[in-house]
Design a protein around this motif. Structure first.
Motif, PDB file in Angstrom:
ATOM      1  N   ARG A  88       0.842  -1.194   0.000  1.00  4.95           N
ATOM      2  CA  ARG A  88       0.000   0.000   0.000  1.00  4.95           C
ATOM      3  C   ARG A  88       0.877   1.243   0.000  1.00  4.95           C
ATOM      4  NH1 ARG A  88       1.053   3.738   3.317  1.00  4.95           N
ATOM      5  NH2 ARG A  88      -1.036   4.579   3.111  1.00  4.95           N
ATOM      6  N   ARG A  89       0.405   2.257  -0.712  1.00  6.40           N
ATOM      7  CA  ARG A  89       1.131   3.521  -0.843  1.00  6.40           C
ATOM      8  C   ARG A  89       0.161   4.661  -0.535  1.00  6.40           C
ATOM      9  NH1 ARG A  89       6.005   4.007  -0.577  1.00  6.40           N
ATOM     10  NH2 ARG A  89       5.476   2.426   0.958  1.00  6.40           N
ATOM     11  N   SER A  90       0.700   5.760  -0.088  1.00  7.07           N
ATOM     12  CA  SER A  90      -0.099   6.982   0.042  1.00  7.07           C
ATOM     13  C   SER A  90      -0.209   7.603  -1.345  1.00  7.07           C
ATOM     14  CB  SER A  90       0.572   7.961   1.011  1.00  7.07           C
ATOM     15  OG  SER A  90       0.582   7.436   2.332  1.00  7.07           O
ATOM     16  N   THR A  91      -1.412   7.550  -1.903  1.00  7.06           N
ATOM     17  CA  THR A  91      -1.625   8.046  -3.272  1.00  7.06           C
ATOM     18  C   THR A  91      -1.869   9.550  -3.253  1.00  7.06           C
ATOM     19  OG1 THR A  91      -2.567   5.914  -3.936  1.00  7.06           O
ATOM     20  CG2 THR A  91      -3.059   7.821  -5.331  1.00  7.06           C
ATOM     21  N   ASN A 211      -7.821  -0.488  -1.384  1.00  3.93           N
ATOM     22  CA  ASN A 211      -6.586  -0.824  -2.088  1.00  3.93           C
ATOM     23  C   ASN A 211      -6.693  -2.164  -2.803  1.00  3.93           C
ATOM     24  OD1 ASN A 211      -3.980   0.634   0.081  1.00  3.93           O
ATOM     25  ND2 ASN A 211      -5.597   1.575  -1.121  1.00  3.93           N
ATOM     26  N   TYR A 259       2.297   1.652  -8.736  1.00  6.24           N
ATOM     27  CA  TYR A 259       3.511   1.200  -8.062  1.00  6.24           C
ATOM     28  C   TYR A 259       3.737  -0.272  -8.380  1.00  6.24           C
ATOM     29  CZ  TYR A 259       2.991   5.599  -5.604  1.00  6.24           C
ATOM     30  OH  TYR A 259       2.857   6.931  -5.323  1.00  6.24           O
ATOM     31  N   THR A 262       7.134  -3.463  -3.462  1.00  7.66           N
ATOM     32  CA  THR A 262       7.114  -2.965  -2.088  1.00  7.66           C
ATOM     33  C   THR A 262       8.382  -2.156  -1.827  1.00  7.66           C
ATOM     34  OG1 THR A 262       8.241  -4.920  -1.185  1.00  7.66           O
ATOM     35  CG2 THR A 262       5.834  -5.014  -1.339  1.00  7.66           C
TER      36      THR A 262
END
Length: 275
Positions: A88-91, A211, A259, A262
């Protein structure tokens, strides 16, 4: 009324529902579970009894166990869950198009059942699911922020918001919401002592499930800080009750970035107590 019923033709008399009741409301009488009338009012409606009954012989609150989802064979691979968490990424870059409304409703239906302290279930999910409404929220938040900046009413610790306001006014750069088409706020009555944590739990549920469907999210501390400190009219615009405390805010939508792996974060720690 608990509407507690047991199908004696299906019940295997295992006593698991009695053993798993957190408030010991159930007793085994003549080999079958029954509600102890002296403890019935202590029920927190957790439905552990419904969930733990293997043959589906037990009903409570008039609910049909056949309407619940079976867990056997329906849980995800642990490695894939790890990849979801680690990936998971901060979009902060979004497409200007809405998330499918049926998908969003499905996600919210799951999220509203997130666990809460004492099973109070007072968490309110306030969602901006319309792009035009999102623009109104964005405009209102920035207008209130600019008014606070112009009147020199920002608290000392919020000096950075002068630059955020200026970036939006002069360059159209949306730092508060990252240009996201949707917004989520969790809140709960101030009298609920676990309300803030309950809201963050719900927000975490939302992020992970969103997500998994390819929806980008970002925990929006800047928006929360700004709106709860200097933008009360925007809070009202969102329809959040006056007696609620905001737990957190999250911007979300279809990501305009992808992305591929990881990351490898340093920091953090694990403290194992061995003696």
């Amino acid at each position: 009324m608990l509407q507690f019923n047991v199908d004696k033709d299906l019940c295997i008399k295992c006593g698991e529902c009695v053993n798993d009741c957190p408030y010991m409301i159930l007793d085994m009488v003549d080999e079958y579970p029954v509600v102890n009338p002296d403890r019935a009012e202590m029920c927190i409606q957790c439905q552990h009894c419904l969930a733990v009954c293997k043959p589906g012989a037990l009903s409570i609150f008039g609910l049909n166990p056949a309407d619940s989802r079976s867990l056997k064979g329906n849980l995800p691979d642990p490695v894939k869950v790890e990849n979801l968490l680690l990936g998971r990424r901060s979009t902060r870059r979004y497409k200007q198009e809405p998330v499918d409304s049926e998908l969003l409703d499905s996600i919210l239906e799951t999220v509203r059942m997130a666990p809460t302290g004492m099973n109070r279930r007072t968490t309110l999910l306030t969602v901006v699911d319309n792009l035009e409404v999102m623009e109104k929220v964005r405009a209102s938040a920035y207008a209130e922020l600019k008014a606070a900046v112009d009147a020199d009413q920002l608290p000392p610790e919020m000096e950075l918001f002068k630059g955020i306001s200026d970036a939006y006014e002069t360059k159209g750069i949306d730092v508060l919401f990252r240009g996201a088409p949707h917004f989520l706020v969790t809140s709960a009555p101030t009298e609920n002592r676990s309300g803030t944590v309950d809201g963050i739990i719900a927000m975490t549920y939302f992020e992970m499930l969103a997500n998994s469907h390819g929806i980008g999210t970002v925990w929006d501390g800047l928006a929360k800080w700004s709106m709860t400190m200097v933008a009360p009219k925007t809070i009202e615009l969102l329809g959040i009750p006056a007696d609620h405390e905001v737990s957190y805010m999250m911007a979300f939508g279809k990501p305009a970035v992808k992305y591929h792996r990881t990351v490898q974060r340093p920091g953090g720690g694990v403290n194992k107590v061995t003696s």
